[in-house]
Design a protein around this motif. Structure first.
Motif, PDB file in Angstrom:
ATOM      1  N   ASN A  33       0.638  -1.170   0.003  1.00  0.00           N
ATOM      2  CA  ASN A  33      -0.008  -0.053  -0.099  1.00  0.00           C
ATOM      3  C   ASN A  33       0.889   1.349  -0.150  1.00  0.00           C
ATOM      4  O   ASN A  33       1.834   1.359   0.719  1.00  0.00           O
ATOM      5  CB  ASN A  33      -0.941  -0.073   1.403  1.00  0.00           C
ATOM      6  CG  ASN A  33      -1.863  -0.972   1.146  1.00  0.00           C
ATOM      7  OD1 ASN A  33      -2.716  -1.080   0.129  1.00  0.00           O
ATOM      8  ND2 ASN A  33      -2.360  -1.508   2.246  1.00  0.00           N
ATOM      9  N   LEU A  34       0.755   2.212  -0.980  1.00  0.00           N
ATOM     10  CA  LEU A  34       1.631   3.364  -0.971  1.00  0.00           C
ATOM     11  C   LEU A  34       1.062   4.269   0.177  1.00  0.00           C
ATOM     12  O   LEU A  34      -0.228   4.316   0.385  1.00  0.00           O
ATOM     13  CB  LEU A  34       1.279   4.156  -2.166  1.00  0.00           C
ATOM     14  CG  LEU A  34       2.056   3.198  -3.719  1.00  0.00           C
ATOM     15  CD1 LEU A  34       1.810   3.964  -4.727  1.00  0.00           C
ATOM     16  CD2 LEU A  34       3.425   2.742  -3.412  1.00  0.00           C
ATOM     17  N   SER A  36      -0.184   7.669   1.987  1.00  0.00           N
ATOM     18  CA  SER A  36      -1.031   8.602   1.490  1.00  0.00           C
ATOM     19  C   SER A  36      -0.407   9.995   1.585  1.00  0.00           C
ATOM     20  O   SER A  36       0.830  10.042   2.324  1.00  0.00           O
ATOM     21  CB  SER A  36      -2.317   8.613   2.699  1.00  0.00           C
ATOM     22  OG  SER A  36      -1.860   9.132   3.733  1.00  0.00           O
ATOM     23  N   PHE A  37      -0.791  11.178   1.096  1.00  0.00           N
ATOM     24  CA  PHE A  37      -0.392  12.345   1.139  1.00  0.00           C
ATOM     25  C   PHE A  37       0.089  12.722   2.653  1.00  0.00           C
ATOM     26  O   PHE A  37       1.120  13.009   2.999  1.00  0.00           O
ATOM     27  CB  PHE A  37      -1.005  13.436   0.423  1.00  0.00           C
ATOM     28  CG  PHE A  37      -0.539  14.775   0.428  1.00  0.00           C
ATOM     29  CD1 PHE A  37       0.391  15.194  -0.383  1.00  0.00           C
ATOM     30  CD2 PHE A  37      -0.989  15.829   1.225  1.00  0.00           C
ATOM     31  CE1 PHE A  37       1.030  16.222  -0.401  1.00  0.00           C
ATOM     32  CE2 PHE A  37      -0.220  16.911   1.585  1.00  0.00           C
ATOM     33  CZ  PHE A  37       0.673  17.194   0.356  1.00  0.00           C
ATOM     34  N   GLU A  38      -1.096  12.645   3.665  1.00  0.00           N
ATOM     35  CA  GLU A  38      -0.868  12.848   4.869  1.00  0.00           C
ATOM     36  C   GLU A  38       0.263  12.137   5.611  1.00  0.00           C
ATOM     37  O   GLU A  38       1.149  12.587   6.352  1.00  0.00           O
ATOM     38  CB  GLU A  38      -2.021  12.725   5.519  1.00  0.00           C
ATOM     39  CG  GLU A  38      -2.006  13.328   7.248  1.00  0.00           C
ATOM     40  CD  GLU A  38      -3.329  13.257   7.756  1.00  0.00           C
ATOM     41  OE1 GLU A  38      -3.356  13.622   8.791  1.00  0.00           O
ATOM     42  OE2 GLU A  38      -4.190  12.955   7.077  1.00  0.00           O
ATOM     43  N   GLN A  39       0.381  10.940   5.228  1.00  0.00           N
ATOM     44  CA  GLN A  39       1.490  10.018   5.786  1.00  0.00           C
ATOM     45  C   GLN A  39       2.608  10.325   5.385  1.00  0.00           C
ATOM     46  O   GLN A  39       3.719  10.373   6.172  1.00  0.00           O
ATOM     47  CB  GLN A  39       1.354   8.389   5.347  1.00  0.00           C
ATOM     48  CG  GLN A  39       0.089   7.869   5.967  1.00  0.00           C
ATOM     49  CD  GLN A  39      -0.546   6.608   5.679  1.00  0.00           C
ATOM     50  OE1 GLN A  39      -0.132   6.149   4.459  1.00  0.00           O
ATOM     51  NE2 GLN A  39      -0.895   5.641   6.435  1.00  0.00           N
ATOM     52  N   GLN A  40       2.839  10.881   4.096  1.00  0.00           N
ATOM     53  CA  GLN A  40       4.269  11.426   3.601  1.00  0.00           C
ATOM     54  C   GLN A  40       4.714  12.630   4.449  1.00  0.00           C
ATOM     55  O   GLN A  40       5.692  12.785   4.582  1.00  0.00           O
ATOM     56  CB  GLN A  40       4.110  11.511   2.218  1.00  0.00           C
ATOM     57  CG  GLN A  40       3.867  10.242   1.193  1.00  0.00           C
ATOM     58  CD  GLN A  40       3.673  10.577  -0.274  1.00  0.00           C
ATOM     59  OE1 GLN A  40       4.645  11.089  -0.890  1.00  0.00           O
ATOM     60  NE2 GLN A  40       2.655  10.223  -0.684  1.00  0.00           N
ATOM     61  N   VAL A  84      -5.834  17.409  -2.968  1.00  0.00           N
ATOM     62  CA  VAL A  84      -5.107  16.051  -2.805  1.00  0.00           C
ATOM     63  C   VAL A  84      -6.081  14.785  -2.994  1.00  0.00           C
ATOM     64  O   VAL A  84      -6.845  14.602  -2.111  1.00  0.00           O
ATOM     65  CB  VAL A  84      -4.705  15.996  -1.259  1.00  0.00           C
ATOM     66  CG1 VAL A  84      -3.923  14.586  -0.874  1.00  0.00           C
ATOM     67  CG2 VAL A  84      -3.818  17.187  -0.971  1.00  0.00           C
ATOM     68  N   VAL A  85      -5.828  14.326  -4.256  1.00  0.00           N
ATOM     69  CA  VAL A  85      -6.661  13.308  -4.659  1.00  0.00           C
ATOM     70  C   VAL A  85      -6.764  12.101  -4.097  1.00  0.00           C
ATOM     71  O   VAL A  85      -7.414  10.994  -3.884  1.00  0.00           O
ATOM     72  CB  VAL A  85      -6.698  13.274  -6.045  1.00  0.00           C
ATOM     73  CG1 VAL A  85      -7.059  14.460  -6.900  1.00  0.00           C
ATOM     74  CG2 VAL A  85      -5.094  12.483  -6.514  1.00  0.00           C
ATOM     75  N   GLU A  86      -5.409  11.770  -3.298  1.00  0.00           N
ATOM     76  CA  GLU A  86      -5.072  10.329  -2.602  1.00  0.00           C
ATOM     77  C   GLU A  86      -5.868  10.368  -1.533  1.00  0.00           C
ATOM     78  O   GLU A  86      -6.162   9.356  -0.840  1.00  0.00           O
ATOM     79  CB  GLU A  86      -3.546  10.360  -2.475  1.00  0.00           C
ATOM     80  CG  GLU A  86      -2.693  10.388  -3.650  1.00  0.00           C
ATOM     81  CD  GLU A  86      -2.266  11.696  -3.983  1.00  0.00           C
ATOM     82  OE1 GLU A  86      -2.776  12.579  -3.411  1.00  0.00           O
ATOM     83  OE2 GLU A  86      -1.273  12.037  -4.996  1.00  0.00           O
ATOM     84  N   ASP A  87      -6.227  11.594  -0.844  1.00  0.00           N
ATOM     85  CA  ASP A  87      -6.694  11.523   0.526  1.00  0.00           C
ATOM     86  C   ASP A  87      -8.086  12.120   0.440  1.00  0.00           C
ATOM     87  O   ASP A  87      -8.334  13.031  -0.423  1.00  0.00           O
ATOM     88  CB  ASP A  87      -5.884  12.107   1.516  1.00  0.00           C
ATOM     89  CG  ASP A  87      -4.401  11.524   1.883  1.00  0.00           C
ATOM     90  OD1 ASP A  87      -4.074  10.528   1.395  1.00  0.00           O
ATOM     91  OD2 ASP A  87      -3.467  12.059   2.454  1.00  0.00           O
TER      92      ASP A  87
END
Length: 206
Positions: A33-34, A36-40, A84-87
């Protein structure tokens, strides 16, 4: 294997996936699992991170430093679709009035830069142009990130003025990701993964 051509669409779930041929596995792929923006963002161990995902009131600091951004004014619009489309993170539209802002204190728990080396990451979508618009300001003699009358993204020092302006002007209404970095005398502005300004300045932010 140096090249894999798939003639039919396949779906590989997170975990251990297999590409099959006549019922036999011909390739095993470990899929993770890649983040998320927030995790990065949190992985960067920032002094403060405010995703603006609240639906009303103050902004929670997701960095773990508990620096709540206190809302002042009533003209903000919460729950706006972000870039932020990932989150599933929403945004806040600011009305552009000086009486409407979020503030973070400079107390013992605050993590504002205390030296001349720091980075600021902002996601922005403009609704107006041709005038001064602050996104982040550290206060008296501190740094700021803003747009000026020429619509260039600017890093500056309060009381002194701009240190570095972006090469491009931004007047569109698209979402952009800006990374502004100062490392001593060197400054850099990056927008959407592309270098948009590099400079050298004797201005010190301490």
């Amino acid at each position: 294997i140096t090249k894999l051509t798939v003639l039919q669409p396949i779906t590989v779930e997170p975990g251990l996936g297999e590409v099959m041929s006549n019922g036999n596995p011909i390739l095993r792929v470990a899929v993770a699992n890649l983040p998320s923006f927030e995790q990065q963002m949190i992985a960067l161990a920032p002094g403060g991170y405010w995703p603006m995902g609240q639906t009303v009131g103050n902004l929670t600091d997701s960095s773990g430093n508990a620096n709540t951004a206190v809302a002042t004014g009533t003209g903000k619009t919460y729950g706006v679709t972000s870039g932020v489309v990932e989150d599933a993170i929403t945004a806040v539209t600011m009305p552009g009035a000086t009486s409407d802002y979020f503030s973070v204190g400079n107390g013992a728990g605050a993590k504002w830069p205390t030296g001349d080396a720091f980075s600021v990451i902002v996601e922005f979508k403009r609704g107006d142009s041709g005038r001064l618009q602050y996104m982040v300001s550290q206060g008296v003699a501190g740094f700021y990130v803003a747009f000026g009358s020429t619509d260039k993204l600017s890093l500056g020092k309060n009381g002194t003025g701009a240190i570095l302006n972006s090469t491009n002007s931004y007047t569109d209404t698209n979402w952009h990701l800006g990374i502004i970095t100062k490392n001593g005398a060197s400054e850099n502005i990056e927008v959407d993964g592309v270098n948009d300004g590099t400079g050298v300045s004797a201005t010190v932010i301490a």
